[in-house]
Write a protein that holds these residues in place. Structure first.
Motif, PDB file in Angstrom:
ATOM      1  N   TRP A 105       0.845  -1.199   0.000  1.00  0.00           N
ATOM      2  CA  TRP A 105       0.000   0.000   0.000  1.00  0.00           C
ATOM      3  C   TRP A 105       0.877   1.245   0.000  1.00  0.00           C
ATOM      4  O   TRP A 105       0.591   2.210  -0.684  1.00  0.00           O
ATOM      5  N   GLN A 107      -1.419   4.253  -1.584  1.00  0.00           N
ATOM      6  CA  GLN A 107      -2.870   4.227  -1.489  1.00  0.00           C
ATOM      7  C   GLN A 107      -3.329   3.076  -0.595  1.00  0.00           C
ATOM      8  O   GLN A 107      -2.870   1.955  -0.728  1.00  0.00           O
ATOM      9  N   PRO A 144      -6.279   0.552   0.469  1.00  0.00           N
ATOM     10  CA  PRO A 144      -7.493   0.015  -0.151  1.00  0.00           C
ATOM     11  C   PRO A 144      -8.741   0.573   0.531  1.00  0.00           C
ATOM     12  O   PRO A 144      -8.791   0.710   1.758  1.00  0.00           O
ATOM     13  N   ASP A 146     -11.516  -0.685   1.187  1.00  0.00           N
ATOM     14  CA  ASP A 146     -12.175  -1.552   2.167  1.00  0.00           C
ATOM     15  C   ASP A 146     -11.457  -1.605   3.511  1.00  0.00           C
ATOM     16  O   ASP A 146     -11.935  -2.247   4.444  1.00  0.00           O
ATOM     17  N   ARG A 147     -10.343  -0.894   3.646  1.00  0.00           N
ATOM     18  CA  ARG A 147      -9.591  -0.864   4.914  1.00  0.00           C
ATOM     19  C   ARG A 147      -9.731   0.457   5.664  1.00  0.00           C
ATOM     20  O   ARG A 147      -9.336   0.556   6.825  1.00  0.00           O
ATOM     21  N   ARG A 200      -8.669   8.469   1.709  1.00  0.00           N
ATOM     22  CA  ARG A 200      -9.150   8.285   0.335  1.00  0.00           C
ATOM     23  C   ARG A 200     -10.066   9.419  -0.098  1.00  0.00           C
ATOM     24  O   ARG A 200     -11.251   9.221  -0.332  1.00  0.00           O
TER      25      ARG A 200
END
Length: 71
Positions: free
Chosen positions: A31, A36, A38, A40-41, A59
């Protein structure tokens, strides 16, 4: 400021972050290389950091600008 520098202020190490998220330290390194987290984290990271690092910081491409509370 780089988001990973910000995370470092709130999570002791990448290993600790990986452990809290249930992923390998290598995943966290990936990452970082891609610069970046994810999508979903991000909610888990908000929880881990007690909202000191938010989805909007992690994000903005997905969540936009952090809404302001109007009193």
């Amino acid at each position: 400021m780089d988001i990973f520098e910000l995370l470092r202020e709130h999570v002791p190490s990448r290993s600790a972050l990986a452990r809290e998220l249930g992923v390998s330290p290598q995943a966290v390194d990936g990452w970082r290389k891609r610069k970046q987290i994810p999508a979903d984290r991000v909610l888990d990271i908000e929880r881990i950091t007690s909202l000191r690092v938010t989805r909007y910081m992690l994000r903005p491409d997905i969540f936009g600008v952090e809404p302001r509370v109007v009193e």
